[in-house]
Scaffold this motif. Structure first.
Motif, PDB file in Angstrom:
ATOM      1  N   ALA A  38      39.725  44.152  27.400  1.00  0.00           N
ATOM      2  CA  ALA A  38      38.812  44.582  28.012  1.00  0.00           C
ATOM      3  C   ALA A  38      38.615  44.241  29.664  1.00  0.00           C
ATOM      4  CB  ALA A  38      37.260  44.317  27.414  1.00  0.00           C
ATOM      5  N   PHE A  39      38.500  44.986  30.413  1.00  0.00           N
ATOM      6  CA  PHE A  39      38.302  44.770  32.071  1.00  0.00           C
ATOM      7  C   PHE A  39      36.956  44.431  32.403  1.00  0.00           C
ATOM      8  CE2 PHE A  39      38.799  45.980  36.584  1.00  0.00           C
ATOM      9  CZ  PHE A  39      39.870  45.256  36.879  1.00  0.00           C
ATOM     10  N   ASP A  40      36.562  44.161  33.299  1.00  0.00           N
ATOM     11  CA  ASP A  40      35.200  43.862  33.919  1.00  0.00           C
ATOM     12  C   ASP A  40      34.478  44.881  34.281  1.00  0.00           C
ATOM     13  OD1 ASP A  40      35.477  41.078  33.576  1.00  0.00           O
ATOM     14  OD2 ASP A  40      36.455  40.864  35.579  1.00  0.00           O
ATOM     15  N   TRP A  41      33.037  44.732  33.924  1.00  0.00           N
ATOM     16  CA  TRP A  41      32.190  45.937  34.432  1.00  0.00           C
ATOM     17  C   TRP A  41      32.035  46.011  35.842  1.00  0.00           C
ATOM     18  CZ3 TRP A  41      29.912  49.484  31.609  1.00  0.00           C
ATOM     19  CH2 TRP A  41      29.649  49.065  29.951  1.00  0.00           C
ATOM     20  N   HIS A  42      32.431  47.042  36.411  1.00  0.00           N
ATOM     21  CA  HIS A  42      32.410  47.203  38.002  1.00  0.00           C
ATOM     22  C   HIS A  42      31.786  48.695  38.316  1.00  0.00           C
ATOM     23  CE1 HIS A  42      36.145  48.830  36.804  1.00  0.00           C
ATOM     24  NE2 HIS A  42      36.393  49.321  38.058  1.00  0.00           N
ATOM     25  N   HIS A  43      31.841  48.901  39.624  1.00  0.00           N
ATOM     26  CA  HIS A  43      31.861  50.277  40.294  1.00  0.00           C
ATOM     27  C   HIS A  43      32.699  50.552  41.386  1.00  0.00           C
ATOM     28  CE1 HIS A  43      28.306  48.783  42.299  1.00  0.00           C
ATOM     29  NE2 HIS A  43      28.493  49.582  43.246  1.00  0.00           N
ATOM     30  N   HIS A  44      32.636  51.426  41.886  1.00  0.00           N
ATOM     31  CA  HIS A  44      33.254  51.662  43.197  1.00  0.00           C
ATOM     32  C   HIS A  44      32.201  52.607  44.447  1.00  0.00           C
ATOM     33  CE1 HIS A  44      37.195  50.394  41.690  1.00  0.00           C
ATOM     34  NE2 HIS A  44      36.692  51.308  40.631  1.00  0.00           N
ATOM     35  N   GLU A  45      31.886  52.093  45.144  1.00  0.00           N
ATOM     36  CA  GLU A  45      30.981  52.594  46.230  1.00  0.00           C
ATOM     37  C   GLU A  45      31.393  53.939  46.643  1.00  0.00           C
ATOM     38  OE1 GLU A  45      27.889  51.188  47.258  1.00  0.00           O
ATOM     39  OE2 GLU A  45      28.262  49.651  45.943  1.00  0.00           O
ATOM     40  N   ASN A 107      33.250  46.559  43.137  1.00  0.00           N
ATOM     41  CA  ASN A 107      32.300  45.922  43.862  1.00  0.00           C
ATOM     42  C   ASN A 107      32.182  44.571  43.495  1.00  0.00           C
ATOM     43  OD1 ASN A 107      31.431  46.628  41.218  1.00  0.00           O
ATOM     44  ND2 ASN A 107      29.374  45.656  41.712  1.00  0.00           N
ATOM     45  N   ILE A 108      33.333  44.151  42.646  1.00  0.00           N
ATOM     46  CA  ILE A 108      33.446  42.433  42.308  1.00  0.00           C
ATOM     47  C   ILE A 108      34.786  41.945  42.893  1.00  0.00           C
ATOM     48  CG2 ILE A 108      31.736  42.508  40.401  1.00  0.00           C
ATOM     49  CD1 ILE A 108      34.280  42.357  38.544  1.00  0.00           C
ATOM     50  N   GLU A 109      34.725  40.601  43.025  1.00  0.00           N
ATOM     51  CA  GLU A 109      35.961  40.083  42.948  1.00  0.00           C
ATOM     52  C   GLU A 109      35.966  38.922  42.353  1.00  0.00           C
ATOM     53  OE1 GLU A 109      37.913  39.758  46.689  1.00  0.00           O
ATOM     54  OE2 GLU A 109      36.794  40.963  48.038  1.00  0.00           O
ATOM     55  N   ASN A 110      37.389  38.907  41.447  1.00  0.00           N
ATOM     56  CA  ASN A 110      37.689  37.725  40.562  1.00  0.00           C
ATOM     57  C   ASN A 110      39.074  37.812  40.448  1.00  0.00           C
ATOM     58  OD1 ASN A 110      38.325  39.757  38.784  1.00  0.00           O
ATOM     59  ND2 ASN A 110      36.472  39.901  37.878  1.00  0.00           N
ATOM     60  N   GLU A 111      39.726  36.938  39.439  1.00  0.00           N
ATOM     61  CA  GLU A 111      41.084  36.815  39.285  1.00  0.00           C
ATOM     62  C   GLU A 111      41.815  37.919  39.112  1.00  0.00           C
ATOM     63  OE1 GLU A 111      39.289  36.761  35.201  1.00  0.00           O
ATOM     64  OE2 GLU A 111      38.509  35.542  37.356  1.00  0.00           O
ATOM     65  N   LEU A 112      41.151  39.135  38.550  1.00  0.00           N
ATOM     66  CA  LEU A 112      41.763  40.452  38.395  1.00  0.00           C
ATOM     67  C   LEU A 112      41.826  41.297  39.756  1.00  0.00           C
ATOM     68  CD1 LEU A 112      40.203  41.267  34.987  1.00  0.00           C
ATOM     69  CD2 LEU A 112      42.505  40.485  35.361  1.00  0.00           C
ATOM     70  N   THR A 113      41.205  40.737  40.881  1.00  0.00           N
ATOM     71  CA  THR A 113      41.250  41.518  42.043  1.00  0.00           C
ATOM     72  C   THR A 113      42.734  41.665  42.582  1.00  0.00           C
ATOM     73  OG1 THR A 113      38.962  41.077  42.409  1.00  0.00           O
ATOM     74  CG2 THR A 113      40.234  41.925  44.220  1.00  0.00           C
TER      75      THR A 113
END
Length: 121
Positions: A38-45, A107-113
């Motif tokens: 699974a990926f992380d929860w996120h959205h795109h502005e 909208n998040i930044e982490n190791e998968l960005t």
């Protein structure tokens, strides 16, 4: 102009959740990605996304429901809608159509960005 063979293109990489650019369509990019888990929860502005399953199965999770997709099926996720893609099979191959401005983790930044996408075609 050249054609892209999806099976050949997917065979050129093995990393997960790191889209590769397979082509450009105006201000949009065709990307290929392998999903596992699974990926992380996120959205795109501002950006909408299209996910087309090529091989395997995936689930697109939304906060109030989910949609399961198999080969040959796609879903469009509108901007601002929180979502979480997930591979339902060991590995899922997905073609994406997205604006070239999109950041894979929204909208998040982490190791998968991934800010520097590799071009494979």
């Amino acid at each position: 102009m050249k054609k892209v063979n999806l099976a050949e293109a997917f065979s050129t990489f093995s990393d997960y959740w790191s889209p590769k650019i397979a082509g450009d369509v105006g201000d949009f990019q065709v990307k290929l990605a392998k999903f596992k888990g699974a990926f992380d929860w996120h959205h795109h502005e501002r950006e909408d996304e299209l996910f087309l399953v090529v091989e395997g199965c995936m689930r697109m999770g939304f906060r109030d429901h989910f949609v399961d997709l198999g080969p040959g099926e796609f879903i469009i996720v509108p901007h601002l809608v929180e979502h979480r893609p997930e591979a339902l099979t060991d590995e899922c191959h997905v073609m994406l159509l997205e604006p070239n401005t999109i950041l894979n983790t929204g909208n998040i930044e982490n190791e998968l960005t991934n800010r520097n996408l590799q071009r494979i075609a």
